[in-house]
Design a protein around this motif. Sequence first.
Motif, short mmCIF file in Angstrom:
data_model
loop_
_atom_site.label_atom_id
_atom_site.label_comp_id
_atom_site.label_asym_id
_atom_site.label_seq_id
_atom_site.Cartn_x
_atom_site.Cartn_y
_atom_site.Cartn_z
N VAL A 98 0.84 -1.21 0.00
CA VAL A 98 0.00 0.00 0.00
C VAL A 98 0.87 1.25 0.00
CG1 VAL A 98 -1.70 1.32 1.33
CG2 VAL A 98 -1.95 -1.17 1.11
N MET A 110 -5.75 4.18 4.34
CA MET A 110 -6.09 3.31 3.22
C MET A 110 -6.34 1.87 3.67
SD MET A 110 -3.80 4.59 0.00
CE MET A 110 -4.63 3.42 -1.06
N ARG A 147 -3.27 -2.41 -8.28
CA ARG A 147 -2.53 -1.16 -8.19
C ARG A 147 -3.38 0.01 -8.67
NH1 ARG A 147 1.98 -2.91 -10.11
NH2 ARG A 147 1.75 -2.30 -12.28
N LEU A 171 -5.89 0.83 -6.01
CA LEU A 171 -5.26 1.52 -4.88
C LEU A 171 -4.95 2.97 -5.23
CD1 LEU A 171 -2.83 -1.27 -3.59
CD2 LEU A 171 -4.81 -0.33 -2.38
N GLU A 215 -8.18 4.87 -4.99
CA GLU A 215 -8.54 5.10 -3.59
C GLU A 215 -7.66 6.17 -2.95
OE1 GLU A 215 -8.47 1.42 -1.48
OE2 GLU A 215 -9.91 0.44 -2.80
#
Length: 867
Positions: free
Chosen positions: A225, A241, A289, A292, A295
């Motif tokens: 992350v 996250m 990926r 992420l 986000e």
Amino acid sequence: MFRGREGERELLNGVLDAGTGVVLVDGAAGTGKTRLLAEVAALAAHRGFEVATAQDELDQPFLLARLAERRPQSPTLVVLDDLHLAEPGTLAALRALLPASTHEKVVWLLARRCGEGADRLFAAAAVRGAVRVELRPLADNAITELVADLAGGIPDQDLRALASTAQGNPAALNSLFKALSEDGQVEIRGEHASLRGDRSPRQTESLLRERVSSLSGKARHLLQVASVLGPRFEPGDVAEMLASSTAILLPALDEVISAGVVTSLEDRLAFRHELLWRLVADSVPPPVRRALHREAGEMLLGRGDSAVTAAQHLLHGAQRGDVRSIDGLVAAAIAVLWNAPDAAAELAVRALELTDQASASLVHRTVIAVRALIAAGKLTAAQALAQDALSRQVSPEPAAKLRHCVATTTLLGAQHAESVEITEVLLEEPDLLPELVPWVEITRMMALLGHDRRRAEELAEAVVRTHTGSPDDVLATALAVLAAIARDTGQPGAALELAREAAQSVTSHDLCAYPQLLLATILSGLREFSDADSVVRRARSGPSAVVTKELMVAVVQARILLQAGRIEEAAVEARSALSVAEETGHSALVAPALAVLAMVAIHTGDLPAAIEHVERYRGRVPVDGIIFSRAYYQWADVLVAYVGHGLDKALGLLTDEYPGLVTSGLFAEEPRAAGWFVRRALEAKDERLAKAVVDRVERLSEENPGFRGVAAAALHARGLLDSDASLLELASQQHRDLWARANAAEDLGVLLTASTDRSASVKALENALGLYREIGASRDSARVLGRLRKLGRRRRAAPVRPASGWSSLDDTERAIANLVAKGQTNRQISTQLFMSPHTVNFHLRKIFRKLGISSRVELVMRSRDDQ
């Protein structure tokens, strides 16, 4: 070399001096326990000790049995390594032996891997006074020394950063450099070692991957992350996250820091090296990926962080129809439009690609994308995108914005008439957005300046009459237009005053610094080089980084350098500007760059290049007239015609194509042209032309008494016409640029050849030769050498500098080398020396070649050695 254990060796040496005692050595795997024991054993043997050591943990009981059965006859060193692996019986026997041997000349050296066993033995020995030695990670200085040993040279910062992943562990460092060696990743230049970037570090990556894989699952997930957030990251962002908290993640954070994968900076955490960051990032599957990144971008947008930072993630993670993410991209594009136009264009175009064709936001996002493309200098793409949008049903407001964008691209593409037509139609629309009106007016005035001077002047005068009060950009443009016209019609005083007022009236960087750069061209034409440089420097350092401004600055800077006699630097700037202008479709800036290159070619004797440059810009109708005057291009054309085809061809151009050249503002923009025209008129025995030139430049001087460059030109022209040596000598002293000064000195020398005492002629010609050589005018130098030979004076060719070494550097190169040695960047150096960063880079390449080096680090070292 055994680096970094000097303190431990000194302590053990003291124990050997005493001849008895117990030393307990603790250390993690790879910290050098075995190496330390071997060093001490060798030292003890050299000093006469009998050394008893076990081959491995299986041999330890037998060694202890042998020691129990006999009394040592001489000083003895007993070495037992890896006691964390010893059997319980062995440890028990050892605990019994230690107290019994305290009265004997025996030194016990016991080592274990810290925290992995033999705790009772070490605790008991410590109670009885044993010496404790804990092998900690190597200190920074020891690491640097060890890395230098392993790499074969002094490591640079990047190599030291990679070495820091070993956490000061010697074995880990050895393994790392073994892998680097197998990959051929270490490059040695002189005494320095650095990482190569042109080879795949497979073995090194494999080693680092094993290190990451050995972490716990929670630690690895945390790293994955974190890698999406970048090489540096906030622990709080990772926690958010992961829908967790920093406190809960603390064990995993401690683990990744202890493993040497992550380090702590003042304000955040960071991967210790880009290789580690990339490995972890690549371990995340692409779909994961992207999710992420999305986000992360939405998290940053949601709490009001920088739209630009959020956009870096949304660019990778946004999906079609994802309104929130796409709006984030658009917001970021607007935020960086002026200071990072390339990034703005990428963000805006990506947002447009992700927008549904049926979306109500499509047209708005198209406008943003077109504007960003224009700022990034991608004129063809911008125009095509705008016209494609206009071919569909578009509401009036965005349609007007897109049409204005097309007018801007046609203006920059030197399609002045088309730009005028588009802007005038827009201004007739009753519902044109009030905020768009000023920019349409500005574009129209600039297009008219290149298309219809009479109308441009009328419109600019009307604007000046009606725009009263505080400065604004429409007023600034109008004043600049009037300044350009005054320059071109031979009113340098009025031009300078109007240009100063225009530069002071600018309120927005959207104008691409035109008023400021026009002021710089007028100042430079009048040979006020210091003031011109200051204006260019302010324009270059302004908040806007749009390509049009950068190109305009480069072109103006190129001619200033040329006029100041810095021919080679002028060529570099002009070539760079020409390349970018042609690549990006900035046709309006091609002619100015070509004109500078034509003049450079004339100075350096490259006639084919000069002819080619002039032929290329002659085909552009109308030729500029916005950055430089049309008279400037005409003079360059006449000059090249004379050198290439002779006097008749040059004077024919003056008569047939450029009849107004002598009465234009040329002699205020290029004072040295006056002497050239008088010289050619006298050569053709055209007294009428010679008198016309002298009358024109003298009238300019009388009407503008404060301009020293024009005054010197008047002296020069009159001295030639009247064959007055005193006036020519005075002109050679008062001319503000080296080329004109050299011309006057040469003219003086030629005039004095008719005198009985030719020494004065020789002196003047040698003065001219020195000036020509100083600016690199090889063609002019050759001509003067011929004149000197006719006077019986044989002059050698220009003194040749050594081909290499410090003495081969000229003054500019030495100045740059000294600033590099002080740690300054190319941009900082460019500000100090009044040149662009790529001109600095051009000189650096020459410096590297002359000194036989290839990096700034080597230059710093060579500079220090020289000092």
